[in-house]
Design a protein around this motif. Structure first.
Motif, mmCIF file in Angstrom:
data_model
loop_
_atom_site.group_PDB
_atom_site.id
_atom_site.type_symbol
_atom_site.label_atom_id
_atom_site.label_comp_id
_atom_site.label_asym_id
_atom_site.label_seq_id
_atom_site.Cartn_x
_atom_site.Cartn_y
_atom_site.Cartn_z
ATOM 1 N N ALA A 240 37.563 42.673 45.465
ATOM 2 C CA ALA A 240 37.815 41.479 44.657
ATOM 3 C C ALA A 240 37.829 40.238 45.543
ATOM 4 O O ALA A 240 37.253 39.203 45.180
ATOM 5 C CB ALA A 240 39.136 41.614 43.903
ATOM 6 N N SER A 241 38.460 40.336 46.693
ATOM 7 C CA SER A 241 38.512 39.202 47.615
ATOM 8 C C SER A 241 37.099 38.801 48.034
ATOM 9 O O SER A 241 36.737 37.625 47.996
ATOM 10 C CB SER A 241 39.350 39.570 48.837
ATOM 11 N N TRP A 242 36.282 39.777 48.415
ATOM 12 C CA TRP A 242 34.900 39.494 48.834
ATOM 13 C C TRP A 242 34.121 38.871 47.681
ATOM 14 O O TRP A 242 33.408 37.884 47.860
ATOM 15 C CB TRP A 242 34.219 40.769 49.317
ATOM 16 N N LEU A 243 34.242 39.466 46.486
ATOM 17 C CA LEU A 243 33.498 38.970 45.333
ATOM 18 C C LEU A 243 33.896 37.534 44.974
ATOM 19 O O LEU A 243 33.034 36.698 44.685
ATOM 20 C CB LEU A 243 33.714 39.887 44.121
ATOM 21 N N ARG B 267 31.480 34.346 45.169
ATOM 22 C CA ARG B 267 31.248 33.539 43.970
ATOM 23 C C ARG B 267 31.526 32.059 44.264
ATOM 24 O O ARG B 267 30.780 31.177 43.828
ATOM 25 C CB ARG B 267 32.123 34.011 42.816
ATOM 26 N N ALA B 268 32.587 31.790 45.038
ATOM 27 C CA ALA B 268 32.916 30.404 45.395
ATOM 28 C C ALA B 268 31.785 29.776 46.210
ATOM 29 O O ALA B 268 31.454 28.603 46.022
ATOM 30 C CB ALA B 268 34.235 30.349 46.167
ATOM 31 N N VAL B 269 31.174 30.546 47.091
ATOM 32 C CA VAL B 269 30.028 30.043 47.866
ATOM 33 C C VAL B 269 28.857 29.773 46.938
ATOM 34 O O VAL B 269 28.238 28.712 46.994
ATOM 35 C CB VAL B 269 29.619 31.038 48.983
ATOM 36 N N ASN B 270 28.552 30.729 46.085
ATOM 37 C CA ASN B 270 27.417 30.590 45.169
ATOM 38 C C ASN B 270 27.575 29.394 44.240
ATOM 39 O O ASN B 270 26.584 28.778 43.843
ATOM 40 C CB ASN B 270 27.227 31.864 44.341
ATOM 41 N N GLU B 271 28.807 29.058 43.891
ATOM 42 C CA GLU B 271 29.058 27.941 42.985
ATOM 43 C C GLU B 271 29.297 26.635 43.728
ATOM 44 O O GLU B 271 29.621 25.626 43.115
ATOM 45 C CB GLU B 271 30.231 28.273 42.066
ATOM 46 N N GLY B 272 29.175 26.652 45.054
ATOM 47 C CA GLY B 272 29.315 25.442 45.849
ATOM 48 C C GLY B 272 30.751 24.988 46.079
ATOM 49 O O GLY B 272 30.983 23.882 46.540
ATOM 50 N N ASN C 64 32.987 28.682 55.867
ATOM 51 C CA ASN C 64 34.397 28.867 55.504
ATOM 52 C C ASN C 64 34.622 30.241 54.876
ATOM 53 O O ASN C 64 35.635 30.885 55.121
ATOM 54 C CB ASN C 64 34.864 27.776 54.545
ATOM 55 N N ALA C 65 33.682 30.676 54.056
ATOM 56 C CA ALA C 65 33.802 31.993 53.429
ATOM 57 C C ALA C 65 33.764 33.093 54.480
ATOM 58 O O ALA C 65 34.530 34.064 54.389
ATOM 59 C CB ALA C 65 32.688 32.200 52.412
ATOM 60 N N ARG C 66 32.898 32.944 55.487
ATOM 61 C CA ARG C 66 32.833 33.960 56.550
ATOM 62 C C ARG C 66 34.169 34.077 57.272
ATOM 63 O O ARG C 66 34.610 35.170 57.588
ATOM 64 C CB ARG C 66 31.721 33.634 57.536
ATOM 65 N N VAL C 67 34.787 32.940 57.555
ATOM 66 C CA VAL C 67 36.092 32.955 58.224
ATOM 67 C C VAL C 67 37.111 33.700 57.364
ATOM 68 O O VAL C 67 37.869 34.532 57.870
ATOM 69 C CB VAL C 67 36.577 31.510 58.517
ATOM 70 N N VAL D 130 39.772 39.814 55.823
ATOM 71 C CA VAL D 130 39.864 40.993 54.968
ATOM 72 C C VAL D 130 38.903 42.040 55.507
ATOM 73 O O VAL D 130 37.697 41.941 55.308
ATOM 74 C CB VAL D 130 39.497 40.660 53.501
ATOM 75 N N ARG D 131 39.421 42.992 56.197
ATOM 76 C CA ARG D 131 38.587 44.077 56.726
ATOM 77 C C ARG D 131 38.481 45.174 55.679
ATOM 78 O O ARG D 131 39.488 45.628 55.140
ATOM 79 C CB ARG D 131 39.217 44.658 58.001
ATOM 80 N N PHE D 132 37.256 45.585 55.406
ATOM 81 C CA PHE D 132 37.075 46.684 54.465
ATOM 82 C C PHE D 132 37.604 47.966 55.088
ATOM 83 O O PHE D 132 37.328 48.264 56.248
ATOM 84 C CB PHE D 132 35.590 46.885 54.136
ATOM 85 N N SER D 133 38.351 48.717 54.306
ATOM 86 C CA SER D 133 38.813 50.012 54.791
ATOM 87 C C SER D 133 37.640 50.984 54.743
ATOM 88 O O SER D 133 36.736 50.848 53.921
ATOM 89 C CB SER D 133 39.981 50.521 53.946
ATOM 90 N N ALA D 134 37.658 51.929 55.625
ATOM 91 C CA ALA D 134 36.549 52.875 55.721
ATOM 92 C C ALA D 134 36.548 53.827 54.528
ATOM 93 O O ALA D 134 37.596 54.218 54.029
ATOM 94 C CB ALA D 134 36.657 53.674 57.011
ATOM 95 N N THR D 135 35.364 54.185 54.105
ATOM 96 C CA THR D 135 35.220 55.193 53.062
ATOM 97 C C THR D 135 35.236 56.551 53.745
ATOM 98 O O THR D 135 34.505 56.761 54.708
ATOM 99 C CB THR D 135 33.869 55.027 52.327
ATOM 100 N N PRO D 136 36.055 57.464 53.252
ATOM 101 C CA PRO D 136 36.019 58.800 53.856
ATOM 102 C C PRO D 136 34.615 59.371 53.754
ATOM 103 O O PRO D 136 33.942 59.200 52.742
ATOM 104 C CB PRO D 136 36.995 59.603 52.996
ATOM 105 N N SER D 137 34.163 60.000 54.825
ATOM 106 C CA SER D 137 32.803 60.543 54.819
ATOM 107 C C SER D 137 32.677 61.703 53.836
ATOM 108 O O SER D 137 31.611 61.947 53.300
ATOM 109 C CB SER D 137 32.394 60.989 56.221
ATOM 110 N N VAL D 138 33.765 62.392 53.599
ATOM 111 C CA VAL D 138 33.755 63.503 52.658
ATOM 112 C C VAL D 138 34.976 63.359 51.759
ATOM 113 O O VAL D 138 36.090 63.225 52.249
ATOM 114 C CB VAL D 138 33.805 64.859 53.388
#
Length: 174
Positions: free
Chosen positions: A75-78, A82-87, A93-96, A101-109
């Motif tokens: 949600a944070s990323w989205l 969206r804020a970037v896309n809408e100007g 600033n969005a990259r910073v 917010v670091r994405f947590s890893a998806t378990p491989s299995v």
């Protein structure tokens, strides 16, 4: 070739792709999943968790917290994108903000003892969340100017086309 042409930098296509209409459907899908999971965990999921055995109950708590954390990161990323896309926010600033917010890893299995005892709906939400997370990671990589990782595909597929471009024009920026 004149010097003015050779000094031009390449156009970054990734941010343009992320800003395209494809992002809108990803955004709607992600926010809908977040709402659906929240409603489930507050209602039917709570009821389903009460009838689970001790081990399955512990796994339910762990997996539901993991899913909730993952969806809040998405949600944070989205929202930032969206804020970037809408100007409303610059890409820099969005990259910073995204770095915070670091994405947590998806378990491989997925799975393990007791996972199959979880309610089917929760397992379905976990699978949807994992797929959405993978798509967002690909968009994020594109937005940063990288080339997303695609599964090997048949001749003529995206992975094949990218490998042909790499061979023809040299290594693309990763």
């Amino acid at each position: 070739m004149d010097d003015s042409r050779s000094n031009r930098s390449a156009v970054a296509l990734g941010p343009r792709i992320v800003a395209s209409g494809g992002f809108g459907s990803l955004y709607r899908e992600g926010m809908a999943l977040i709402e659906e999971v929240a409603a489930y965990l507050d209602g039917e999921g709570r009821t389903e968790s009460k009838v689970l055995g001790r081990e399955a109950s512990l796994i339910y708590a762990t997996e539901s917290m993991r899913l909730t954390t993952r969806l809040m990161q998405l949600a944070s990323w989205l929202l930032l994108q969206r804020a970037v896309n809408e100007g409303e926010l610059t890409p820099e600033n969005a990259r910073v903000e995204k770095e915070k917010v670091r994405f947590s890893a998806t378990p491989s299995v997925r799975g393990g003892p007791g996972f199959s005892d979880l309610p089917e709906r929760l397992r379905g939400f976990i699978a949807k969340g994992d797929r959405l997370f993978d798509r967002v990671q690909q968009y994020d990589k594109l937005e940063r100017g990288g080339v997303p990782d695609y599964a090997p595909a048949a001749e003529g597929g995206i992975a094949d086309q990218l490998s042909r471009l790499k061979a023809a024009f040299g290594r693309l920026k990763e």
